[in-house]
Design a protein around this motif. Structure first.
Motif, short mmCIF file in Angstrom:
data_model
loop_
_atom_site.label_atom_id
_atom_site.label_comp_id
_atom_site.label_asym_id
_atom_site.label_seq_id
_atom_site.Cartn_x
_atom_site.Cartn_y
_atom_site.Cartn_z
N LEU A 103 0.73 -1.07 -0.20
CA LEU A 103 -0.09 0.16 -0.01
C LEU A 103 0.92 1.31 0.04
O LEU A 103 0.42 2.46 -0.33
N ALA A 104 2.17 1.16 0.40
CA ALA A 104 2.82 2.35 0.35
C ALA A 104 3.34 2.75 -0.92
O ALA A 104 3.65 4.15 -1.22
N ARG B 96 -2.38 5.59 6.36
CA ARG B 96 -3.22 5.16 7.33
C ARG B 96 -4.64 4.94 7.20
O ARG B 96 -5.16 3.76 7.71
N GLN B 97 -4.99 5.81 6.24
CA GLN B 97 -6.49 5.59 5.87
C GLN B 97 -6.63 4.29 5.14
O GLN B 97 -7.55 3.32 5.51
N ARG B 98 -5.79 3.87 4.20
CA ARG B 98 -5.93 2.57 3.57
C ARG B 98 -5.78 1.25 4.32
O ARG B 98 -6.38 0.34 4.22
N LEU C 123 2.55 4.91 11.78
CA LEU C 123 3.55 4.97 10.74
C LEU C 123 4.21 6.13 10.74
O LEU C 123 3.69 7.04 10.94
N VAL C 124 5.40 5.80 10.62
CA VAL C 124 6.35 7.07 10.62
C VAL C 124 7.69 6.84 9.46
O VAL C 124 8.24 5.60 9.51
N TYR C 125 7.57 8.02 8.67
CA TYR C 125 8.73 7.96 7.86
C TYR C 125 9.94 8.45 8.53
O TYR C 125 9.93 9.58 9.13
N THR C 126 11.23 8.03 8.58
CA THR C 126 12.26 8.47 9.06
C THR C 126 13.58 8.38 7.99
O THR C 126 13.30 8.11 7.05
#
Length: 555
Positions: free
Chosen positions: A390-391, A430-432, A442-445
Motif C-alpha cells: 500500500l505504501a 493510514r486510511q488505506r 506509521l513513521v517516515y524516518t
C-alpha cells in the motif's frame, strides 16, 4: 443524462449504499406519488456500484430490486436515474451537477449517526433535506442550509423537497448559508474548538491535572525502620520473630537479603525499572541525517554538548538522559560508539520510532513490559506485506518500497524507500490500512528514506509518557531537545507540559513532506504558535542552551 427526458429540470440527489436503513424506497414512494414534484424535478439515485444484482449481498439485492419495481409501478422512466457504476473521483461532479440544476440533496435514512454526505453537499452549494434522527440535526443547526423530516413520513419528505425546489428564494438562502458556514466543519475549526473547550475546562478546574507525588530521598535504614509497626512477616529460611529474639540490624540485613533473592527469582515480574531518583529528564529526540538517510557527525556532537552543558548547569546525578530515535537498536549503538560519551550515561534508549525500549544501566535488554504495553491490536505478520504494497503508488515501481530486514523486529516492520520513489503520505496510507482493518502507527524516518510500521500505542511520545509515569517524574520536569525538522512524528513531540528546546541547524533533512497532503491541515493547526514552553537556540553551544533553560524557568 441518458436516463432523463428533460435533463434540465432540478435534480433531487440521493447518494448512499443500497442498505435498507438508508430508506431509499420511502423516498421513491414520496417522489412517485407527488405529481407536482415529478413535474418540477428529476430524481438521481447513486446507490454504489453493481454488475449484477443477483451477485450482490441479500440486503443490497432486495433494496435494488424494490427500487426497480417501484420505478416500474409509478412509471418513472425518464424521471429517475439509477446508474450502475460511478468512480469516487466523479462524486464532486455529481454534487456540482445537482447544484447547477438548482437541485436538492436528500438523506432520508431511518437513523444517520453523523451524515458526512450532508457536509459534502453543503460544500458544493447544494441545499439539503435530511432525517431528523441522528447527526443531521446538529449539522443543519450549524449550517442552516435545509430542512429536517421524519423519515417514516413520505408526505413530509415530498413536501420538504417540493418546498426547496419550488421556492427559489429559499433555495438561494440555503445555498448561501451552507457555503458561508461550511468552514465550521473543517479540521482547523475542529482543532480550535476542541482546544478552546480544553482551555475552558482547565480554567474551571485548575487542579484537575494528574499530580505525580514526589518521593523524598531517604536512606535504606529509614525506609525499613517501621517494618515492626506495620506487622510485615517475611519468610527468610524460617520465620522472623518480631519480639526481640534478634537485634534490629540483623533483622534488617536478613530482610534486605530476602528482597534481593525474591527479585532474582522473579526477574521478569514486578520489577520497577528506575535508574535512581532523578529531578529532571533531558530527552534528545533530534536524529541528524544526511540526504541519504545516514547519521551524520552532528548527531554525536549534539549529544556530547547537551550532556556536557546539562552537567555543568545541574550536576549529572540530578539529570537523567533519554534518547528517542527512529533508528534500530543496532544502528543506535553504532552511532553512539563514535560518540565521546558513555552509553551508561543514558537512562533509556527508545528505538525504532518508539516501538522498543532499552536500559543501558540494566543489561541492555528490551523492556518486555513496554513491549506488552504497546502490543494492543498489533496485527503482527498480517500487516507486513500489506503495508509495503500500500505504501507504493499506482504508478510506482515494484522496488520503490522494499523490506529493510536489518531494522525489523517483532514490534516494528521497517521498509526502505528508493531515492526519488513515489510513496503515499502518512494520512493516506493510514486510511488505506484502516479500511483493511489494520490500525498501526506509521513513521517516515531517515530523511524519508525509510518507513517504520509500529503498533498503534507505540510512538516516541508515548514512550516518554510511559517513562514519566513509571519513574514518577512529572512531564513538566522533562526537557526535550529537537531539531527544526524531523520524522513524520515530529509534531507529536512539540507542545504539552514538557519544555522543548529547538536546536537550530542540527537537523538538515527531515521527512515532514510525507506526513499529509497539501490540502490537509497545516502544522500551525496542530502545534500552538507562540508556545511559552518552546525555545529556539541558534547552536547547541553551552551558553545558548543554558540561556534557554533559564528562559524556560529551569534552574
Amino acid at each position: 443524462m441518458r436516463f432523463f427526458t428533460n435533463p434540465h429540470k432540478p435534480t433531487i440527489l440521493a447518494l448512499s449504499r443500497p442498505d435498507p436503513k438508508k430508506n431509499v424506497t420511502t423516498l421513491l414512494k414520496a417522489f412517485g406519488e407527488c405529481q407536482l414534484l415529478r413535474e418540477l424535478a428529476n430524481l438521481t439515485l447513486i446507490l454504489g456500484n453493481r454488475d449484477d444484482i443477483e451477485d450482490m449481498s441479500n440486503s443490497s439485492s432486495v433494496v435494488l430490486t424494490t427500487v426497480l419495481k417501484l420505478i416500474d409501478r409509478y412509471d418513472l422512466y425518464g424521471q429517475v436515474a439509477y446508474p450502475k457504476h460511478h468512480k469516487q473521483s466523479e462524486v464532486p461532479e455529481i454534487y456540482r451537477l445537482a447544484a447547477k440544476t438548482k437541485g436538492v440533496f436528500i438523506n432520508p435514512a431511518l437513523v444517520e449517526p453523523f451524515g458526512l454526505t450532508l457536509i459534502e453537499a453543503a460544500a458544493y452549494g447544494l441545499p439539503v433535506v435530511a432525517t431528523k434522527n441522528g447527526g443531521p440535526v446538529d449539522i443543519l443547526k450549524v449550517l442552516n442550509n435545509g430542512l429536517l423530516v421524519d423519515p417514516h413520513d413520505q408526505n413530509a419528505i415530498a413536501d420538504a423537497l417540493l418546498k426547496l425546489v419550488a421556492d427559489k428564494n429559499l433555495w438561494a438562502e440555503c445555498r448561501k448559508n451552507g457555503l458561508r458556514n461550511i468552514h465550521r466543519f473543517s479540521w482547523t475549526e475542529h482543532c480550535r474548538k476542541y482546544l478552546s473547550r480544553v482551555e475552558h475546562c482547565r480554567n474551571r478546574h485548575p487542579t484537575s491535572r494528574l499530580e505525580i507525588m514526589t518521593i523524598p530521598e531517604e536512606p535504606m535504614s529509614d525506609s525499613l525502620r517501621d517494618v515492626e509497626d506495620i506487622s510485615l512477616r517475611f519468610s527468610i529460611e524460617g520465620d522472623i520473630k518480631l519480639n526481640g529474639e534478634i537485634d534490629a540490624a540483623a533483622r534488617q540485613k536478613k530482610i534486605v537479603e530476602a528482597f534481593t533473592r525474591m527479585a532474582s527469582l522473579k526477574s521478569n515480574t514486578g520489577i520497577v525499572y528506575s535508574p535512581g531518583r532523578r529531578q529532571m529528564l533531558f530527552v534528545i529526540a533530534a536524529d541528524c541525517y544526511d540526504s541519504n538517510g545516514e547519521t551524520t557527525e552532528t548527531f554525536q556532537a549534539m549529544i556530547m554538548n547537551v550532556m556536557k552543558d546539562a552537567g555543568l548547569c545541574f550536576g549529572l546525578g540530578k539529570i537523567g538522559f533519554v534518547l528517542l530515535t527512529g533508528s534500530s537498536f543496532r544502528e543506535t549503538m553504532q552511532a553512539l560508539s563514535c560518540c565521546p560519551v558513555n552509553i551508561e550515561d543514558f537512562d533509556a534508549l527508545v528505538c525504532n520510532s518508539g516501538s522498543e525500549m532499552y536500559y543501558p544501566w540494566k543489561d541492555m535488554v528490551a523492556d518486555t513490559d513496554y513491549e506488552a504495553h504497546v502490543a494492543y491490536r498489533w496485527p503482527g505478520e498480517n500487516v507486513r506485506s500489506m503495508a509495503m504494497r500500500l505504501a507504493r503508488t499506482e504508478d510506482g515501481a515494484e522496488d520503490d518500497v522494499t523490506e529493510y530486514v536489518a531494522a525489523c523486529s517483532s514490534r516494528c516492520y521497517s521498509y526502505g524507500i528508493k531515492p526519488g520513489a513515489k510513496t503515499r503520505r502518512i494520512d493516506e496510507l493510514r486510511q488505506r490500512l484502516r479500511m483493511r482493518g489494520f490500525r498501526c502507527n506509521l513513521v517516515y524516518t531517515h530523511a524519508a528514506s525509510r518507513l517504520n510500521v509500529v503498533p498503534l500505542f507505540a510512538s516516541r511520545m508515548q514512550a516518554l509518557r510511559y517513562l514519566s509515569i513509571r519513574w514518577a517524574i512529572d512531564l513538566s520536569k522533562v526537557v526535550l531537545f529537537v531539531g527544526e525538522k524531523g520524522d513524520t512524528d515530529y509534531e507529536d513531540l512539540l507542545g504539552g507540559l514538557r519544555k522543548t528546546i529547538v536546536l537550530k541547524g542540527t537537523v538538515a533533512y527531515g521527512s515532514g513532506k510525507l506526513l499529509r497532503n497539501e490540502d490537509n491541515f497545516k502544522r500551525e493547526d496542530a502545534v500552538a504558535q507562540g508556545n511559552p514552553n518552546i525555545k529556539f537556540v541558534e547552536t547547541s553551544g553551552g551558553q545558548n542552551i543554558a540561556g534557554a533553560l533559564v528562559a524556560l524557568g529551569i534552574k
